[in-house]
Design a protein around this motif. Structure first.
Motif, PDB file in Angstrom:
ATOM      1  N   CYS A  13      -4.072  55.951  93.746  1.00 20.15           N
ATOM      2  CA  CYS A  13      -5.492  56.514  93.804  1.00 20.15           C
ATOM      3  C   CYS A  13      -6.445  55.160  94.120  1.00 20.15           C
ATOM      4  N   LEU A  17      -8.728  54.734  97.388  1.00 14.74           N
ATOM      5  CA  LEU A  17      -9.958  54.379  97.563  1.00 14.74           C
ATOM      6  C   LEU A  17     -10.622  53.557  98.344  1.00 14.74           C
ATOM      7  N   LEU A  20     -10.705  54.931 101.978  1.00 11.63           N
ATOM      8  CA  LEU A  20     -11.809  55.475 102.076  1.00 11.63           C
ATOM      9  C   LEU A  20     -13.190  54.662 102.405  1.00 11.63           C
ATOM     10  N   THR A  28     -17.599  61.319 102.146  1.00 10.87           N
ATOM     11  CA  THR A  28     -16.781  61.048 101.014  1.00 10.87           C
ATOM     12  C   THR A  28     -17.462  60.211  99.932  1.00 10.87           C
ATOM     13  N   LEU A  31     -17.043  61.217  96.351  1.00  9.09           N
ATOM     14  CA  LEU A  31     -15.527  61.418  96.213  1.00  9.09           C
ATOM     15  C   LEU A  31     -15.002  60.022  95.721  1.00  9.09           C
ATOM     16  N   GLN A  32     -15.687  59.072  96.595  1.00  8.76           N
ATOM     17  CA  GLN A  32     -15.451  57.494  96.464  1.00  8.76           C
ATOM     18  C   GLN A  32     -15.959  57.140  94.741  1.00  8.76           C
ATOM     19  N   LEU A  35     -13.872  58.788  92.221  1.00 10.94           N
ATOM     20  CA  LEU A  35     -12.586  58.168  92.019  1.00 10.94           C
ATOM     21  C   LEU A  35     -12.417  56.740  91.383  1.00 10.94           C
ATOM     22  N   ALA A  58      -9.007  63.123  97.298  1.00 12.22           N
ATOM     23  CA  ALA A  58      -8.994  62.230  98.276  1.00 12.22           C
ATOM     24  C   ALA A  58      -7.762  62.443  99.311  1.00 12.22           C
TER      25      ALA A  58
END
Length: 93
Positions: A13, A17, A20, A28, A31-32, A35, A58
């Motif tokens: 993960c 990250l 991303l 995103t 989401l970043q 995460l 992700a």
């Protein structure tokens, strides 16, 4: 054994990250943030439940981006994240 699986999920993960963040996609950003929070939370309490959920999101986002930009996302990152999520999910049963 479970800790090794959870740690692998956390590390994959983290890799996702970082990718991303490098891609700097505005869609995103949330989401970043989630995460990153889940990674920090796991480091604090060793509970990987959020990692699986947001790691899956992700993975979907990176796969979608890779369809249009095949050279920007390494297959190794996608495969590693996918395997870590599957290993985590199968270890729960």
């Amino acid at each position: 054994m479970a800790n090794a699986i959870n740690d692998k999920l956390r590390n994959e993960c983290q890799n996702a990250l970082e990718i991303l963040e490098k891609l700097n996609l505005t869609e995103t950003a949330e989401l970043q943030a989630k995460l990153a929070w889940c990674i920090g939370s796991y480091d604090y309490d060793q509970n990987p439940s959020g990692l699986s959920e947001f790691g899956g999101m992700a993975l979907k986002a990176l796969n979608k981006y890779k369809e249009k930009n095949p050279r920007k996302v390494a297959k190794k990152v996608l495969d590693g994240l996918d395997a870590a999520i599957r290993n985590y999910e199968t270890s729960q049963y």
